[in-house]
Structure formats: structure tokens, C-alpha cells
Design an enzyme around this catalytic site. Structure first.
Site, PDB file in Angstrom:
ATOM      1  CG  ASP A 252      19.520   3.173   3.143  1.00  0.00           C
ATOM      2  OD1 ASP A 252      18.607   3.939   2.794  1.00  0.00           O
ATOM      3  OD2 ASP A 252      20.256   3.403   4.116  1.00  0.00           O
ATOM      4  CB  ILE A 253      14.456   1.478   4.883  1.00  0.00           C
ATOM      5  CG1 ILE A 253      14.536   0.005   5.305  1.00  0.00           C
ATOM      6  CG2 ILE A 253      12.993   1.916   4.769  1.00  0.00           C
ATOM      7  CD1 ILE A 253      13.918  -0.272   6.660  1.00  0.00           C
ATOM      8  CD  GLU A 295      18.277   4.705   7.584  1.00  0.00           C
ATOM      9  OE1 GLU A 295      18.514   5.712   6.882  1.00  0.00           O
ATOM     10  OE2 GLU A 295      18.477   4.667   8.823  1.00  0.00           O
TER      11      GLU A 295
END
Length: 379
Positions: A252-253, A295
């Protein structure tokens, strides 16, 4: 039906993550992590599994093999009553072969075996009929040609049907006039070329549509539908051969919403593209990379144990942090949750354990890599 279900659920949950029954749901909500119950997705996956066996290819092959079986039975009986033993034996053999293939298809649902089997049976039956009954049956060559190109890949069908045509011409050339032989050769050749071109074009279009249905257009990674198919495939394989191992990592960004808010969605899209490209450049050919939604991304590592997956996750996270992005002021980090498949769990339970590890990584300050075992030791 499968495409409609996937489209609708993807539209509903475009940026949702799988969480399931997870004791720290309030924590997840407090850090701004959207959730949806995993059992909703389990119903979708189960529905997809139940409809896979009803694909159009499967239905068409069942109808063809069943129709040929039923159609041949009265001819075989008639030839036996007429004591036309050569044709009776041939019809009986073809009837038995198509019946076995029909039953095999119903039991195993292996369409590729059925495709090859039906093509071979069709060409054998046509060749045997012309050999036994003479040139008056040569018109059966045309449906045999088109059937072969329908059932097989264009290249394989071209090789087999060319051999079939030369064999037929060799059998009839002494039985017909030169003009009739020439007419047959030209018309059969034209049918061959048309069938090859049409089959090639249809296969190319089918491949293109499959890519549209399984590839995320922004990043080039596999989409959520393809991920679900991959996990189902792996789980089924490990159940058959338990000595195999497989791990997955959910990335996960971190603070991606801030990137969109501060620099715009075009910048956010470029970050997603660069993130995906970097990931795919740093993994093995046997690994597979997917965009889960928003994301979030998933890396599936076959023949990889948990400690190896964690080592790779840390290496990739460090590479992301050190990357020079398209804007100098951008600093991107990523959090990761890792889980190895364990015996008797489902694919969505496996994904859920990695998702819970990701929650812990995010709640621990982000830019962290946690495994499902880290959760057990912490509790």
C-alpha cells in the site's frame, strides 16, 4: 455472466480493500483505510468458480460431442443391419470414441483435451469414409476443415488439415477427372485459407479482449479479477501437491491521498505507473503482480516461503523509498503485509491474513513490513 459479475463488483468496490472479520476494525477506520467484509468477496469468488464450468467453450463442446454421438448411433446400427461391415466398424469406432470423449468432458471439464480429441476424430472419420466409400463422399472434407480450425489453434490446425488434404487428394485422384480434381483442390484450398485467416483473426481478438478483462490499463499490472483467478489456481494446486509453498505480499502506497491532493491526480497516476514498473522490474518471471484497487498492489510469489517473502518486501520497500520520482519534491514509501498459504484455508482467508498484517504495518507508523506470524507473536 462471469464478466458482468466482475464488472459490477469492481465498480462498487473500486478502492475498497478486503478486511473480513478483523478485531481491529476501528483502528483501520481511524487511519483512513476503507473496508468491506471479506465474505462479500467470498460469495463473488464462489460464484465465479461455479460459472467457470459453464463457459461458452465448454457448452459448445458438450453440444458438439453429444450431437455427434447421438447422430452416429443410428448410422452404426443401420450399417450393422445392412451387413456393411467396413463402414459399420468405422461408425462404431467413431461412436465409441466420441461417447468416451463426451463423458470425459462432462466429468473433468477439460476443454483442451476435448478440442484435440474431436478434431482428430472428425478428420479420421472423414478420411476413413472417403477411403471406404469413394470420391462421392469428398464433400465431407469442407466441414472437416472448418471444424478443425474451430477446435484447434490456427497453426496446429493448418498443419493437420494440410496433411489431411494431401491424403484425400491422393486417395481420389485416380477416381475422378482432372477437371474435377482441380476444382476440388482449388475450392478446398480456398476453404483452408479462409478458415486459417478467420481463425487467426478471431484468436487475436479473443486474446486482446482477455487482456482488456484481466490487465489494469493504467499500470499494466494484472487486475483484481485476474488476481482472484490466480489465487484460486494456486490454492487448488497446493491442495493437490501440499509440498508446494506460496506467499503473497500486499503493498500500500503510504499517504497516497496527499499526493493526489497536493500534486493532482495526473501526478498520482504517474506514481502508480512508476511504482508498478519498479515492482515488475525487481521480481522474478515466475512471480505475478496485480493491482488490488486504488493504491494497493499484490505480489504473488510461488515457491517462496514466508521469511523469503519478507526479505523481498523489505528490499522492494527500500527501493521505492530511494527512487527518484518524476517530481523532485516527491518522497514515496510503502507498507506491506505478507502471508504464506497454509493448509486448508481458502484463497480469500489467505488474502485476509496478509491484509491484517498490512493494517498492522500502517498502524505501526507506515513504511513497515509485517507478516501474519508477526501478528501472532504480538498477540
Amino acid at each position: 455472466m462471469v464478466i458482468d459479475v466482475t464488472f459490477n463488483t469492481t465498480k462498487i468496490s473500486k478502492t475498497l480493500a478486503i478486511s473480513g472479520r478483523f478485531n481491529n476494525r476501528q483502528l483501520a477506520q481511524s487511519i483512513g483505510y476503507p473496508i468491506v467484509d471479506v465474505h462479500f468477496w467470498s460469495d463473488i469468488i464462489k460464484h465465479q468458480q461455479s460459472t467457470d464450468s459453464r463457459s461458452s467453450d465448454y457448452i459448445v463442446l458438450v453440444v458438439i460431442s453429444g450431437g455427434i454421438t447421438l447422430g452416429l448411433l443410428p448410422f452404426a446400427v443401420l450399417r450393422i443391419l445392412q451387413q456393411d461391415w467396413s463402414i459399420a466398424i468405422m461408425n462404431s469406432a467413431v461412436f465409441a470414441a466420441t461417447l468416451l470423449l463426451f463423458l470425459h468432458l462432462l466429468i473433468t471439464k477439460r476443454v483442451e483435451v476435448a478440442r484435440v480429441g474431436l478434431a482428430v476424430i472428425t478428420l479420421f472419420a472423414m478420411t476413413a469414409t472417403i477411403y471406404l466409400k469413394g470420391a462421392q463422399n469428398v464433400l465431407w472434407v469442407y466441414p472437416a476443415l472448418t471444424t478443425s480450425f474451430f477446435l484447434l489453434s490456427p497453426s496446429i490446425a493448418a498443419i493437420i488439415t494440410l496433411l489431411f488434404l494431401f491424403l484425400v487428394i491422393g486417395m481420389i485422384w485416380t477416381q475422378v477427372s482432372f477437371l474435377l480434381l482441380l476444382t476440388f483442390s482449388i475450392s478446398a484450398g480456398a476453404t483452408f485459407l479462409f478458415s486459417f485467416a478467420f481463425s487467426k483473426r478471431m484468436r487475436t481478438q479473443a486474446l486482446f479482449l482477455k487482456q482488456l478483462a484481466t490487465i489494469d490499463p493504467l499500470t499494466g499490472a494484472g487486475n483484481r479479477r485476474r488476481l482472484e483467478e490466480k489465487l484460486i489456481e494456486i490454492v487448488n494446486r497446493i491442495k493437490r501437491t501440499p509440498e508446494n509453498v506460496c506467499s503473497l505480499i500486499i503493498f500500500d502506497i503510504d499517504y497516497f491521498k496527499r499526493v493526489n491532493d497536493s500534486f493532482g491526480h495526473a501526478c498520482g497516476d504517474e506514481v502508480l505507473r512508476q511504482f508498478s514498473a519498479l515492482m515488475m522490474d525487481h521480481v522474478r518471471e515466475s512471480d505475478s503482480f496485480y493491482r488490488l484497487g486504488g493504491e494497493e498492489f499484490v505480489l504473488v510469489l510461488e515457491n517462496t516461503q514466508l521469511f523469503e517473502a519478507k526479505k523481498l518486501a523489505k528490499k522492494l520497500a527500500a527501493a521505492i523509498e530511494q527512487t527518484q520520482w518524476h517530481l523532485p519534491e516527491l518522497t514515496i514509501t510503502t507498507s506491506a503485509g505478507i502471508a504464506q498459504y497454509t493448509e486448508a484455508e481458502s484463497n480469500y482467508d489467505w488474502l485476509q491474513r496478509a491484509d491484517e498484517a498490512l493494517y498492522r504495518a500502517k498502524s505501526n507508523g507506515r513504511n513497515q513490513c509485517f507478516t501474519s506470524l508477526d501478528l501472532s507473536s504480538a498477540s
